[in-house]
Every structure is written in C-alpha cells, then in structure tokens.
Scaffold this active site. Structure first.
Site: not given
Lengths: 255, 255, 255, 255
Positions: B149, B145
């Site tokens: 995050k 990601h």
C-alpha cells in the site's frame, strides 16, 4: 452555570472517589456531604451532615448516593422530594421501588439515575455489540479477569449475551458435527453463541466481543484497569440528570 | 417473497462475487445479467444482455451495478426510470449526479444505494467510533495494511478521524511538552488525535480505534481478510432498498 | 534450604515491594534490613541497621539493593566483600564500575545481578523479538503508554529495535514509493523498521512487536499494569545468583 | 552459489506453491520436476519426469517432496540414496521409517527435514511459549478458527499445551472454589491450564497464548491467513538442510 452537588456516603471507597472527581471538575460545585457517623463538620469549606433531613434546604441540583442498599431507597425518595436529581450507585432496589421512584420523579419533573454499573466503556461495548449483532449474527465472547474471581462467566458477559440474543435470530453457531476432544473447549453455550472465561493473575477486568462474517471480523474490547473508571459514568450521570425530567434505571438510558 | 435481481457488470471481480452471492441466497432470484462484450446468451437459465435497453421490461426489483464510473451514472438513471431500485458500488459520481438521482428516486418512490464502501464491518466501526468519542474524547487510530500500500494513512482511517472530530470538542492529546526523540513516533496528527500506519507483508486491511479514559480503555477493531466481505454489505443493500422510497449515498444510511 | 536475604533501602517504594515479596516467599528468609535514617531496631523479628558495616557478619546469601545511585556502588562492593551475592536495582553504574564489580565477584566466586529493568515480561519479549527477527525481518513496534509520558518512542521500544537490528539484515520496509499524506503516519524510522507511540489516559505501559510474512503474522505483546510486576524479576534474580559465580549486568543473562 | 532443487509432486496445491516460491528465489535453481501422470516434458526450461529413477543423475542439492503418504517414504529413501537432501511435507511416516531414514542420512552425510507443519510462525510461537512458561507458569490458550473446523481444541493448541506442561511445574490454575454458572465457561482443562476454542466465519487460523503474572501479562499471537505462509518454512528448510549432515523430524530442529 455550575451544577451544585451533594454526596451521600462520602466516606466509602466509591464516595471518596466521587468526592475527588466532583472537587476537581470546574463545572461542578460540592455543597454538602452526608455520613451518619462522622464527627467532621466541614471539609475544605463544604458542610458535613449526619442526618439527611438537615440537608433539605441546601441549594443543590444533584444528590449523588453511594450509601448502603438499606439507606439508598429512603435517600433517593428524600432527594426527589427535596428537589434534588438523584444519581445512585447503590444496588438492591426492587422493581417496585424503582417504579415508585420513577413515578415520583415525573411528578417532581426531576431527572435521576439509578445504575448498577457505572463503567461507561462497558455500557458502550454492550450497546455496540447489540447493534453489530443485527448484521453479524455469528459472535463469541471472551471475558478475562484476575484469577481470584470465583464465578464464570462474568455477569457482564452474560448480560452482553442476553442483549445480543434479543436482536439476532437464535442460531446454533459452529459446524453441526463439531466435536470437543477435551470437554469445555468450545466454552459456555448461551442461545447458540459461546462465552469463554480466562482467569489469570495480573489481569483486572476485560471483555472482548468478536463478530465473524465472510472475509471479515469485528472486535469490540473493553479494558477496566481501575475502579476510578466508574467516575466517568458518575460524572456523565450528574451532567445528564439535570437536563431530564424522569428518573431512569441504567446508565445506557442517558447515552 | 423473493427479490428479483439484475447484475450489471457481472463479468468483473466484484460482479462475479455478486453473482455468486445472489445465486446462493434463497431469498434472492437472479433475473438478468448485463455485460456489453460477452457472447453468452444465458447462464444457468438466467438471460444475458449486451444492452441495458433490452432489460427495461424484466420483472426485477433491484439493479446491482458494478460497472465503470463512466457507465454507472447512466445505468442508475436507467434503472430508476425502469422501476428498479439501484444498488451501485461504482465510485466517481459527482455530488450533482447524486442529487439528481436522489430526486429521480423520490419521484419514482424507489429506494436506492450508491456506496463507495460496502465493507459493513468498517462502516459499523466508524459509527461506533463516532458514538464512543462523545464520551471518550481521547482516541488514537492504528491502521494496518499489506506493505504494498502506497499511501498512509488509509482513506478509512482519515474518514474515521473526520467522523470523530465532528462529535468531540477539538483537543490536543498527549502531554503539552511531549517530545519525539525520533521524528514521527507520535504518528500523523489530525485535529489533535493521532493516526499510526503499519505496513507489513501478510496483513490485508485492519483498523483499530483505541479510546482511553481514566482507568479504562475501549478498543474497536475491524479485520478485512477478503474482498468477499463486501458482499455482506451488497446483500444488506439489496434487502433494504426494496423497503425504501429514496436513494441514499453511503451504506451507513441503511443501518 | 532457604535463601537468607538482606534488603538495603527497604523504606523506598521498590524496597517496600521487595520486603513484601521476600516475606511472603517460603523459600526466602529475611535476615536484615538497612536504612540510614530509620529509628526502628527490628521489624517482625528482623533486625534493622543504619550502617552497612554492622551487617558484615550476618548469615546472609543475597544482598538486595534498592538504594540511591550514590550508595549502590559502595553497597555492592561491600556485599561482595562480605560474601553476599548482590541483586541491585539501582541505575547509574558506570561501565568501569560494573567491570570492577564483576572482577571482584569472580574472585569471590559469587553470583550477582545489576539490572536496569526487572520487568521479566519485557525482557522475555525483547529476547523473543530478536529470535523471531531472524526469520521474519519485516517488523513494526507499537508502544502504548499513559498520556503523561513525555518522550516518544519509549526506551524499551528503542532497545527492542536495537536488538532486532543486530540480528536481521538491514532493510527499508514498506513499498519504495510510499507516501505520507499526513506527516508522521508511518511512525519513527529505526534502521528501516517503524516505531509507533500511542499515548492515552488509562493506559499504563504496553508494547507490541508485530512481525509480518507471506500469509502470516506473529505478534508479541507485553502489558505492564503495576510496579509490583518488577518483583517477579527480583525474585528470579535472588534464586539465580546463589547458583552462579559471576556478577552479570542485565536480567536477560540469568534466563 | 545457488542451491539446485527438485520438486516431487509439483502438480498438487502445495507443490504448486513450492514451484512458485523456488522459481522466484534468486538463491534457488529449479532443476527437475516429478509427477507420475503429467504429459509435459518441460516447464519454463525445467525438465519434467514421470519416474523418480530417471532423476538420479540430476545435479541437484535438495529434493522437495509434496507427494502422497504412500510415495513419500520411497521418495525420501531414493533422494538420500541419490545424494539429494530431502525436504518433505508429506505426513504419515512411522517412527520406524523416520529412524531408518535418519540413519541413512547419517551414512550419506546429508541433511534432511521431514515436517508435519511448515508454519514457521506457529513453530516459533510454540518455542517462545515453552520458554516463557518457565517464568510465567500461569497461562491460557485461545485458538480461533473458521466455523467449519470440526475438532476443538486444535492440534496446535494441544501441542502448545504439551510443550508448556513439560517445562512448568504442574499446577491447577484459577481459584480453588471457582464455579461455572454455565458449563464449559472455563474451557478445556489440560494439566491445570485452560484452552478456549473460538469458531467464527471469516477467521482462518489464529492462536493466542496469554501468560499472566503479578501486575503484568505477556501475550504471544500467531495469525495464519493463507497456505502460502508454509513456503517461508519450506524455503528455510531448503537453505538449512544443505548445511547439515543428518535428517531431522520437525521444523523446530532447524531453528
């Protein structure tokens, strides 16, 4: 309870791999080996035979067959008649022979498997590809093999494309006025989807199926590094046929 | 025949994406829009409402809901009571609420969908992973990601691991006396399998599930580039709920 | 003109691979083989020796050495003294020995190579990674090996991370208040970057270096399937040392 | 010391991205903006101009230009004459114009950059590919783009192949009697290597260069998700041209 196994054609490359796999699995017991030409009478306590007829009374559950296309049909018929569930990796059966053997298996209430491809990962990939194509009709296939492979695309890639084309509405992918500035760039066309064949030294046998949709992608990849991988499928076959009461053609029918 | 659709919460990010998707699909017809605060009375010929109660008599088949957790339960109850099959993307329902709404849907003989995740590709990947793990119990998950995050591993990775652990015999992967010369190298441990979280700028949301077996590997990868991808799932939901007569929780139950 | 090659330690696994590689390359001619214990006097027309001293007068350009750590230092010294450029794959040299042999090579005006790692692809990947890190300081490393490997991360991954940390400004990657809900998810920390170690059956030796930047990603991957790959590096070493006049430590210095 | 920057064409898509990038980098200071049609006189304290002639006396180091092909040549000439090092992303310069501007930059002892492609990752990938091809002459290229792209292969793929063909001995890859059972499977042929073009919805712009050698593989992959990625290259350009005293064509010459 252990599953008792016979291996026919145990001297060949696949037969030897099967011998090793069965010997090492504590859930399986080797009870007989068949090869028409060997002089050996016994290997590590397991009796060796030259003629299948001498094996009819063995206390076996499964008959694993990696012999020749010529012998395999008769062997499978013999196995079923003797009460052994066959697991056969030899190719070359006619549809009539398969139908006939399936019929015999039903009568005998025996499971069985004839599989042209024991690569479990490849079979799973094909199944997943067919499931995904229902929702993601835009798909391309890239198959990658060593550079001594002569035909392109690979048989597995074509089979994958066939399975996909059975579940999706046929569509021409890419933009309508797409143009190849060098011929072949967009790959082989199969029912509107594209297949690309990469050939390089060092590679073994690999396949990627790439699905694309608005804002996302789904990629399925199988890497085959070694023939030993087929034994995962043979092992699965042995353990499944003893639970069944009908012979099937294709490993996918046991999944 | 066209499916008539209402969108509740059409002013939000997801609602706007749903508005665009429904408008552009010739199989769907937009018949009403709901937002409590808007002054608009009509958009491109479609009536706009501030109160759901005024929509009870619309000739609609499906109620798409991207409102707030607070409003969603009452909206879904209202939709079912009014004869509209709900497709709800709002999270925060309690198990009791879901049970109650499912009961109501059965009475009304209406389909319905409450989905915490509309990313169809991610849902398919999880399903395939669970199927593959039956045959390939050795598996690791890599999720990648963007570097803003905060939590690791991702919720999807943990859910994938849970699904896998339900179908495979629990096993400790890797060699028994494995040693990390730098702590964390082998990733997060979940029921014997390992999860690795990559965080880099430029990435969006990606997940790989890698299965390994003797001589072969099987890799499943999902790439999510854009929120618009959720609309493939919403579209599927709309077209499926009209064929059903019971509300389900989770997009996977419509596949 | 052909390059004349001696192979010391030709009976070992690497020596045999080198024998095959040299025999098959039309630009190379095998002129002598060394093994202290063999009884063979000649193989395919090439003389076999038990003692290196008997090889001093051979008309050779390059001395390939895959012997033991113990023998390799003396062999390399002997090769240089005899006018042969050494290509040595044995590990275990001390820095002092390497310095001393380099000095000798300069006096003799001979090239030479001592290499702990002949995997050309792995060496290139490390070089590219160090080049890319100048512009893309955000990077993570994933290394994947068979599940019998005991240590994690791999030596190559750590060396790659070291090379990267030499060229980029040290930085802590990921968001500041990042949280692992399962320990280890973010991998091993090395100078602010992260290393992830995957261990699965079927894998051989693989490494990915992933760079991320605003809106883009750059991935470098090396797959090592077979020990035979080292021979590309040995071949390169043989052809390069004959053009040089100084021994180097590390294949990267010949690229 | 901060670098003072002018942006010409700041109202366009690339100009806006450059505006944002320069504003957010503490090492850069925006000192002037140019657009022929805007009515604004000032944006966040930075003066806005309609005519370049009014900017000649600004205290600027670098002139960033994302205007039209028509305006860019005159702008670059003006920038150099005014003592600003140009960083130009507009295409359409003739070789004569580039030569002339380079000559002017030498006289003025100013650095400068005209770049048809600011994607730093793509430029690095091409460089690495050319380096690797010296040692691994067997290579195939897979480029993957969204399905609205009309031409195949992509310009970047062809340029990559050209760079590779300059460093390797020309060779026909694959086995000599290779056969396509469906035309195009082996892709586009370029100097003996193969290029494959994948087109799928959801994809943005991606390229893989795969090298294969005995027992190993080396893969270089670039993923371009967003136009914003070009700004990494523009930023690099700004910071490099102030150290140089000659204009160059192509971002690769600043690496």
């Amino acid at each position: 309870m252990s599953i008792n196994v016979i291996i026919a054609g145990f001297k060949g490359k696949m037969g030897q791999a099967a011998y090793k796999m069965v010997s090492e699995d504590p859930e399986l017991t080797l009870v007989g080996l068949l090869d028409p030409f060997t002089d050996e009478k016994e290997i590590a306590g397991v009796p060796v035979f030259n003629r299948k007829e001498d094996m009819a009374d063995l206390d076996a559950h499964v008959w694993v067959d990696f012999t020749t296309p010529k012998a395999a049909y008769e062997n499978t018929d013999f196995a079923l008649s003797s009460g052994f569930a066959p697991v056969v990796g030899t190719t070359g059966f006619t549809p009539e022979q398969i139908e006939e053997l399936t019929e015999l298996s039903r009568k005998k209430e025996l499971g069985g498997l004839i599989a042209p491809n024991f690569a479990l990962g490849a079979v799973l990939l094909m199944q997943f590809a067919a499931q995904a194509a229902k929702y993601f009709p835009d798909v391309e296939i890239i198959e990658l093999h060593h550079d001594q492979k002569k035909d392109a695309p690979s048989g597995t890639a074509v089979k994958t494309a066939e399975l996909i084309s059975q579940v999706r509405t046929s569509k021409q992918q890419g933009v309508a006025d797409e143009e190849e500035t060098i011929a072949g760039a967009r790959g082989a066309e199969f029912d509107g989807m594209r297949i690309h064949s990469v050939r390089l030294p060092g590679l073994v046998a690999h396949q990627e199926v790439i699905f694309g949709s608005q804002g996302e992608g789904l990629t399925l990849r199988h890497d085959s590094y070694d023939r030993v991988s087929f034994m995962t499928g043979v092992n699965l076959g042995i353990k499944e046929v003893v639970k069944r009461s009908e012979l099937v053609y294709g490993l996918e029918h046991l999944l």
